[in-house]
Each structure stands twice: as C-alpha cells, then as structure tokens.
Design a protein around this motif. Structure first.
Motif, PDB file in Angstrom:
ATOM      1  N   ARG A  85       0.821  -1.216   0.000  1.00  0.00           N
ATOM      2  CA  ARG A  85       0.000   0.000   0.000  1.00  0.00           C
ATOM      3  C   ARG A  85       0.852   1.263   0.000  1.00  0.00           C
ATOM      4  N   HIS A 108       0.184  -2.247  10.812  1.00  0.00           N
ATOM      5  CA  HIS A 108      -0.323  -2.932   9.630  1.00  0.00           C
ATOM      6  C   HIS A 108      -0.702  -1.900   8.578  1.00  0.00           C
ATOM      7  N   GLU A 109      -0.339  -2.151   7.329  1.00  0.00           N
ATOM      8  CA  GLU A 109      -0.555  -1.135   6.288  1.00  0.00           C
ATOM      9  C   GLU A 109      -2.026  -0.733   6.157  1.00  0.00           C
ATOM     10  N   SER A 110      -2.947  -1.622   6.501  1.00  0.00           N
ATOM     11  CA  SER A 110      -4.370  -1.301   6.389  1.00  0.00           C
ATOM     12  C   SER A 110      -4.857  -0.409   7.514  1.00  0.00           C
ATOM     13  N   ASN A 111      -4.059  -0.299   8.584  1.00  0.00           N
ATOM     14  CA  ASN A 111      -4.401   0.569   9.712  1.00  0.00           C
ATOM     15  C   ASN A 111      -3.634   1.886   9.662  1.00  0.00           C
ATOM     16  N   ILE A 276      -7.350  -6.217  13.317  1.00  0.00           N
ATOM     17  CA  ILE A 276      -6.769  -5.402  12.249  1.00  0.00           C
ATOM     18  C   ILE A 276      -7.790  -5.184  11.141  1.00  0.00           C
ATOM     19  N   THR A 277      -8.571  -6.212  10.825  1.00  0.00           N
ATOM     20  CA  THR A 277      -9.572  -6.105   9.758  1.00  0.00           C
ATOM     21  C   THR A 277     -10.657  -5.101  10.119  1.00  0.00           C
ATOM     22  N   LYS A 279     -10.369  -2.552  12.211  1.00  0.00           N
ATOM     23  CA  LYS A 279      -9.771  -1.214  12.169  1.00  0.00           C
ATOM     24  C   LYS A 279      -9.538  -0.766  10.730  1.00  0.00           C
ATOM     25  N   ALA A 280      -9.215  -1.719   9.844  1.00  0.00           N
ATOM     26  CA  ALA A 280      -9.014  -1.385   8.432  1.00  0.00           C
ATOM     27  C   ALA A 280     -10.290  -0.839   7.808  1.00  0.00           C
ATOM     28  N   ALA A 283     -10.612   2.679   8.882  1.00  0.00           N
ATOM     29  CA  ALA A 283      -9.636   3.495   8.148  1.00  0.00           C
ATOM     30  C   ALA A 283     -10.118   3.809   6.739  1.00  0.00           C
ATOM     31  N   ALA A 284     -10.709   2.832   6.077  1.00  0.00           N
ATOM     32  CA  ALA A 284     -11.182   3.041   4.709  1.00  0.00           C
ATOM     33  C   ALA A 284     -12.286   4.092   4.663  1.00  0.00           C
TER      34      ALA A 284
END
Length: 332
Positions: A85, A108-111, A276-277, A279-280, A283-284
């Motif tokens: 990302r 984590h890149e998604s967070n 993490i999912t 929180k992702a 974030a989105a």
C-alpha cells in the motif's frame, strides 16, 4: 534509504505507577511482519488509555508491544512481506495497539493512512486514535445524521474536540459539556452551538432547553458513573447513548424505566482490542469521508502542547491534570 539501526530509544516502565515510572529505555528496532510497515516515528499522540496502561489497568492485547502509545506519524522505512500500500519514504499516520512512544514502530498497512494534505507530521500524529474512535462510535454505532442533535461530554478532550468538529461538518447541532468558562469558549469556537459548564449548570436541563424540550438524539459519553442515568434523562425518544470510557467509574445505580419508556439504545465499544480487519474498515471510511475534510481545513486536530519523547512523564502529568484543551503529542 539508509541502513536501519539495531536498537532504538523507547519509553517504558518496569512496574505500574505515577508518571515518573515512565523512563527512556533501549529496545530492538521492531521488524515488520507480513502486511506491516516500519515507520520512523516523528510524533506520537498521548491518549487516556496510555495513562490507564501506566497505572496497570489496561494491558496491551495479546501480541501487541508493551511500549505505550496508540497513534503515530512518520516516514515508512521498511516493508514487511506482501506490504504494497505504501512505498519507502511515504509519510503516514497510523493506529497501533502499542509501541507508539518510540523512535520506530510497526503498523499494519491497512491501519495506516497517508498524512492528509496540508497537515504536518506533528498534526497527523494527533489524528488516528481520536478520529478512529469518533468515527466508529458517533457515525457507525451512533448513526448520527444531518439535522440531528448531538451531545459530547468532555468537549475539550482529544475525543471531544474531534467529535465537535466532525458532527458539525456532517450537519448535526452540537452540544458539549466542559469544566470551565475557558473550555466552554473553546467548544463554541470549534463549532458547538451550546457549551455547558457542568460545574455550574445542569447539563440535562440545558440540553432539553437547547433542543426545544425533546432531548438529544445522540450522546457520546466518556464519563459514566452518575452521568449514565442523567444521559437517559437528557436523551430524546428513540435516542442513542454511546459509551466509550468511565472516568467517573463503570458502575451506577440507574432507573431503567427511562430506557424502556423512551425506547433508548445504550451501546458502547473499545477500539484497541479490535481486529486489524475491523480497524481497516474504519480506516477506509475515514479516508473516503473524513480525509477530504481535513485536506480542506474543515476539521483539524487541536494540539494543546508537545513534549520531547524523553519527557513523556511530564506529558502524562499534564493529561492527568485535565487542564489541556485538545491533544498532547510527543515529538521524536
């Protein structure tokens, strides 16, 4: 990118206690795992859960760093397997489950999110914990809509200053409570139509007056204790109360007839233990719906004071004094 050092300075503590237990220590630089990025931290926000962790009341979730700190901003300096990302050299801010009070931190890149246009790394470090918290509790769980009334307790906290601005930006009428005339003035400056000095006024009576007698559609509460029953009094029919903390304690004697008669919804959440999912997904939504507001200057983190990393104890003392308006940030 230059070669990374083997060790770094971080803030830790050997045993729970007052602010002075926070001490600079030498730790290994963490290595990013699959999907993670390593960030050279420029600044880290301080939050109330950090204080609770230091006091021994909020342990990191399994697998998280024992170093305090839940939000960071800085430069990407290494990528874990499969992390695509961001590129090396990108400036990001991110939500971490621990490890923020350090020269380097993994997230984590998604967070993680790009630093909003026009904001500094210092300002970006004051965003993740409060914006993730407000978005998920006020807009996802609380379902705040344009035209509704919204009340936030602790209006000059990091959460409060964020909630006031976002609620106004999305078209709500905002009521805030705070503990002094100066803090009430700060709430109004941020966009609250009504600011209630809870030391001098009954927030239930003022909230009802401000809403023409019908009560508040959504209340965000971090106080708990006797505020729980009073929130039920202040809420409108079919109103919602979202609980995110208990500064006055997690137990109260409450008359639940109000909950039934008004058809209230009382919910709550914590952020740190979520996956993490999960929180992702927050974030989105933030990137799509809130990052443009930050780039346009319609919302902005309110920073009360900064401290160098080595003076984390002083920063915690300031937070515990409850005299600050907005965020306290460590510079690294």
């Amino acid at each position: 990118m230059p070669a990374l050092p083997e060790t770094m300075t971080a803030i830790g503590f050997e045993a729970p206690g007052g602010p002075d237990v926070l001490q600079a220590t030498t730790r290994p630089v963490p290595k990013p795992g699959p999907g993670e990025i390593l960030v050279a931290v420029a600044a880290a926000g301080i939050n109330r859960p950090d204080v609770l962790q230091r006091l021994g009341g909020y342990a990191p979730p399994p697998g998280a760093s024992d170093i305090p700190g839940l939000e960071i901003a800085g430069t990407v300096v290494a990528l874990g397997d499969g992390a695509r990302r961001f590129a090396l050299g990108d400036q990001v801010c991110g939500l971490v489950a621990g490890g923020g009070y350090a020269q380097y931190a993994v997230v984590h890149e998604s967070n993680a999110l790009p630093v909003p246009a026009g904001l500094s790394l210092l300002e970006a470090a004051a965003i993740p914990e409060t914006y993730f918290t407000v978005w998920t509790n006020v807009f996802q769980r609380g379902a705040l809509k344009s035209g509704e009334s919204f009340m936030v307790h602790g209006g000059t906290s990091g959460i409060g200053t964020t909630a006031i601005q976002l609620a106004r930006a999305f078209g709500a009428m905002v009521i805030a409570t705070a503990g002094s005339a100066e803090k009430c003035a700060a709430c109004r400056e941020l966009g609250a139509e009504h600011a209630i000095n809870y030391r001098e006024q009954d927030f239930v009576a003022v909230a009802k007056q401000a809403t023409g007698g019908r009560g508040v559609d959504l209340i965000l509460d971090m106080v708990g204790g006797d505020y729980i029953g009073r929130n039920y009094e202040a809420a409108a029919e079919s109103g919602r109360i979202v609980q995110i903390a208990f500064l006055n304690g997690p137990k109260a004697e409450v008359d639940f007839r109000r909950l039934m008669m008004k058809r209230l919804t009382h919910t709550g959440s914590t952020l740190r233990p979520r996956t993490i999912t999960e929180k992702a997904a927050i974030a989105a939504e933030l990137e799509a719906r809130v990052w443009p507001l930050l780039a346009q200057g319609r919302c902005k983190p309110v920073i009360h004071q900064t401290f160098p990393l080595a003076r984390a104890a002083e920063a915690h003392r300031l937070m515990e004094s409850n005299t600050h308006i907005g965020k306290i940030v460590l510079t690294v």
